[in-house]
Design a protein around this motif. Structure first.
Motif, short mmCIF file in Angstrom:
data_model
loop_
_atom_site.label_atom_id
_atom_site.label_comp_id
_atom_site.label_asym_id
_atom_site.label_seq_id
_atom_site.Cartn_x
_atom_site.Cartn_y
_atom_site.Cartn_z
N ALA A 5 8.38 -32.90 40.04
CA ALA A 5 8.77 -32.07 41.19
C ALA A 5 10.29 -32.10 41.36
N ARG A 6 10.89 -33.29 41.28
CA ARG A 6 12.34 -33.40 41.48
C ARG A 6 13.10 -32.77 40.32
N ALA A 7 12.62 -32.98 39.11
CA ALA A 7 13.28 -32.40 37.93
C ALA A 7 13.24 -30.88 38.00
N HIS A 8 12.08 -30.34 38.35
CA HIS A 8 11.91 -28.89 38.43
C HIS A 8 12.84 -28.30 39.49
N GLU A 9 12.90 -28.97 40.64
CA GLU A 9 13.78 -28.51 41.72
C GLU A 9 15.25 -28.57 41.28
N GLY A 10 15.57 -29.55 40.44
CA GLY A 10 16.96 -29.74 39.99
C GLY A 10 17.35 -28.86 38.81
N GLY A 11 16.43 -28.00 38.37
CA GLY A 11 16.79 -27.06 37.30
C GLY A 11 16.65 -27.60 35.89
N VAL A 12 15.89 -28.70 35.72
CA VAL A 12 15.66 -29.26 34.38
C VAL A 12 14.70 -28.36 33.60
N ARG A 13 14.98 -28.15 32.33
CA ARG A 13 14.06 -27.36 31.49
C ARG A 13 12.80 -28.19 31.21
N ILE A 14 11.64 -27.57 31.41
CA ILE A 14 10.37 -28.29 31.27
C ILE A 14 9.60 -27.73 30.07
N ALA A 15 9.11 -28.62 29.20
CA ALA A 15 8.19 -28.23 28.12
C ALA A 15 6.87 -28.97 28.33
N PHE A 16 5.78 -28.24 28.16
CA PHE A 16 4.43 -28.76 28.42
C PHE A 16 4.08 -29.91 27.47
N GLY A 17 3.52 -30.98 28.02
CA GLY A 17 3.05 -32.10 27.19
C GLY A 17 2.13 -33.00 27.98
N THR A 18 1.11 -33.54 27.31
CA THR A 18 0.05 -34.25 28.03
C THR A 18 -0.08 -35.74 27.69
N ASP A 19 0.35 -36.13 26.48
CA ASP A 19 0.09 -37.50 26.01
C ASP A 19 -1.40 -37.73 25.76
N VAL A 20 -2.17 -36.67 25.46
CA VAL A 20 -3.60 -36.89 25.16
C VAL A 20 -3.73 -37.86 23.99
N GLY A 21 -4.79 -38.63 24.04
CA GLY A 21 -4.89 -39.82 23.21
C GLY A 21 -4.90 -41.00 24.17
N VAL A 22 -4.05 -40.87 25.22
CA VAL A 22 -4.21 -41.72 26.41
C VAL A 22 -5.39 -41.13 27.17
N GLY A 23 -5.25 -39.92 27.74
CA GLY A 23 -6.38 -39.19 28.32
C GLY A 23 -7.20 -38.54 27.21
N ALA A 24 -8.22 -37.78 27.60
CA ALA A 24 -9.19 -37.27 26.63
C ALA A 24 -8.69 -36.02 25.89
N HIS A 25 -8.85 -36.01 24.58
CA HIS A 25 -8.53 -34.84 23.76
C HIS A 25 -9.37 -33.65 24.20
N GLY A 26 -8.74 -32.47 24.21
CA GLY A 26 -9.45 -31.25 24.60
C GLY A 26 -9.32 -30.93 26.08
N THR A 27 -8.80 -31.91 26.86
CA THR A 27 -8.61 -31.66 28.30
C THR A 27 -7.14 -31.36 28.60
N ASN A 28 -6.38 -30.97 27.57
CA ASN A 28 -4.93 -30.77 27.70
C ASN A 28 -4.56 -29.87 28.88
N ALA A 29 -5.36 -28.80 29.10
CA ALA A 29 -4.99 -27.80 30.11
C ALA A 29 -5.06 -28.34 31.54
N LEU A 30 -5.64 -29.53 31.72
CA LEU A 30 -5.62 -30.16 33.03
C LEU A 30 -4.17 -30.38 33.51
N GLU A 31 -3.26 -30.54 32.53
CA GLU A 31 -1.84 -30.73 32.88
C GLU A 31 -1.32 -29.56 33.72
N PHE A 32 -1.83 -28.34 33.47
CA PHE A 32 -1.38 -27.17 34.25
C PHE A 32 -1.64 -27.39 35.75
N VAL A 33 -2.78 -27.99 36.04
CA VAL A 33 -3.15 -28.23 37.45
C VAL A 33 -2.16 -29.22 38.07
#
Ligand code: ZN
Length: 441
Positions: free
Chosen positions: A342-370
């Protein structure tokens, strides 16, 4: 006498194209799209036609066009997505396709009794799961030596289905640091490691570590700039490489055409890595105002991985899942990550999507959008992070990330309107990669 052998050879060769799952699909395919978000960040089009030839996007037309002008008698396959929202294939910049976190006892058992072959086989299943969830490209940042690159190469060759992979191989780490997988092991159980996997200390050794990975065929370099949650050592989550080591890593990697992804939680490690010129910070949990200014100044991406933070927070509540040294870090770090985004986004940092799946479950990547939406990003910004921005971070901005003539036909579709509710991307039911359809419902 030779005839049966010749016949067998001909049969095997004839069967190969049918088995091939990789490389561009041959021929012409025409997609009729109800809504087409061809260039995330710009308005979507209502009713559009995408023409694909040999796995590459040839034309994008307004309207549902039947007569697309395919020359001669070339057969075109029409695919009706007129009741779907169509967008570029999604890109996850932080995966670990060759492992899935397990309770500590099982983790130790596997480390003691299995080989890395087991991890490669796991990766075959997780790669397919990832592709079917709509992720057509991943950056795989951290794996046992040779496992992820083998997976990448066999996906590319069409032996197994999976996303296009960019691989870092094993993380470059310091002795005893996050990424030194022999942490807490008895010296009797610690094998001699080659430069591809051994921890490295000092500018000379880290240069050698980078170059050894390049020799092994990696696409980028992953480093552990700070401690990590899941390392079995009570070393916290602050800086672990000295500045001269970070400088040497980035210089050696960039000299050989490889970007550097830096795992970093603590603010000191985030800033040291950014000063060294890394291309992305993974996690970024404790970033402060000075770090945000450095992000903006250097243009580095933040890959937030809230998916992993939320997952370890839940697991930390389960008695015996993590040993005490991990449990304490997991409970502390998990809740902070969404606020950092939230703070990075407000500060204008460029964001690229990433989940670290392998920690969480594979195939649930799109949960990151939520979780990203929960941090204040608009649906459009979330989708840009997983397409245009992620493609740029991967160094593939000219090939993927948008649906435009000349780009690879990586295309997904979903029922509903992800520009209104980004959570619908958890239900992708059409997946095309390089013009080849892998999922269609
Ligand atoms: Zn990771």
């Amino acid at each position: 006498m030779m005839r049966p052998i010749v016949a067998l050879v001909v049969f095997v060769l004839a069967a190969l194209p049918a088995l091939a799952l990789g490389g561009p699909a041959e021929g012409v395919r025409v997609l009729h799209c109800g809504v087409l978000l061809d260039r995330p960040g710009e308005p979507a089009r209502h009713n559009a036609t995408v023409i694909i030839r040999d796995g590459v996007i040839e034309r994008v037309l307004d309207g549902i066009v039947m007569d697309v002008g395919v020359p001669g008698d070339e057969p075109a396959e029409f695919i009706d997505l007129s009741d779907r929202f169509v967008l570029p294939g999604l890109i996850d910049c932080h995966t670990h396709l060759t492992f899935q976190s397990v309770p500590v006892g099982e983790r130790v058992r596997r480390a003691m009794s299995e080989t890395t072959n087991h991890q490669t086989i796991d990766g075959v299943v997780y790669a397919q799961r990832t592709l079917m969830a709509g992720f057509t490209t991943v950056r795989n940042v951290g794996s046992a030596g040779g496992t992820a690159t083998a997976l990448r190469d066999r996906i590319e060759a069409g032996v197994i289905p999976g996303p296009r992979m960019l691989c870092s191989g094993p993380s470059v780490t310091v002795t005893g640091g996050h990424g030194d997988w022999t942490n807490s092991f008895s010296p009797a159980l610690r094998p001699d490691q080659g430069p591809e996997t051994a921890p490295s200390d000092g500018p000379g050794e880290v240069r050698r570590a980078v170059r050894a990975r390049v020799r092994e065929g990696v696409d980028l370099i992953k480093i552990t700039a700070t401690g990590g949650v899941l390392s079995m050592t009570a070393a916290g989550v602050d800086q672990q490489f000295f500045q001269d080591e970070l400088d040497a890593i980035v210089e050696a990697a960039h000299m050989m055409g490889r970007k550097v992804a830096a795992h970093a939680h603590g603010a000191d490690g985030i800033k040291a890595a950014l000063r060294a010129g890394v291309d992305s910070i993974e996690h970024g949990t404790y970033l402060d105002d000075e770090a945000i200014a450095l992000f903006v100044e250097t243009g580095a991406y933040l890959v937030p991985t809230i998916h992993a933070g939320k997952y370890v927070e839940v697991q930390a509540g389960i008695e015996g899942y993590y040993p005490p040294e991990i449990r304490e870090k997991a409970a502390a770090v998990g809740p902070v990550m969404q606020g950092a985004l939230a703070r990075a986004h407000e500060g204008g940092v460029r964001i690229a999507f990433g989940t670290d799946v392998g920690v969480g479950a594979h195939g649930t990547n799109a949960l990151e959008f939520v979780y990203m939406a929960g941090a204040g990003m608009s649906p459009t910004e979330c989708i840009v992070a997983a397409t245009v921005n992620a493609a740029d971070l991967c160094g593939l901005g000219d090939q993927i990330g948008t649906i435009e003539p000349g780009k690879r036909a990586d295309i997904v579709a979903v029922v509903g309107d992800p520009l209104g509710d980004v959570s619908v991307l958890q239900n992708i039911d059409f997946v095309m990669k390089d013009g080849r359809v892998f999922r269609r419902e």
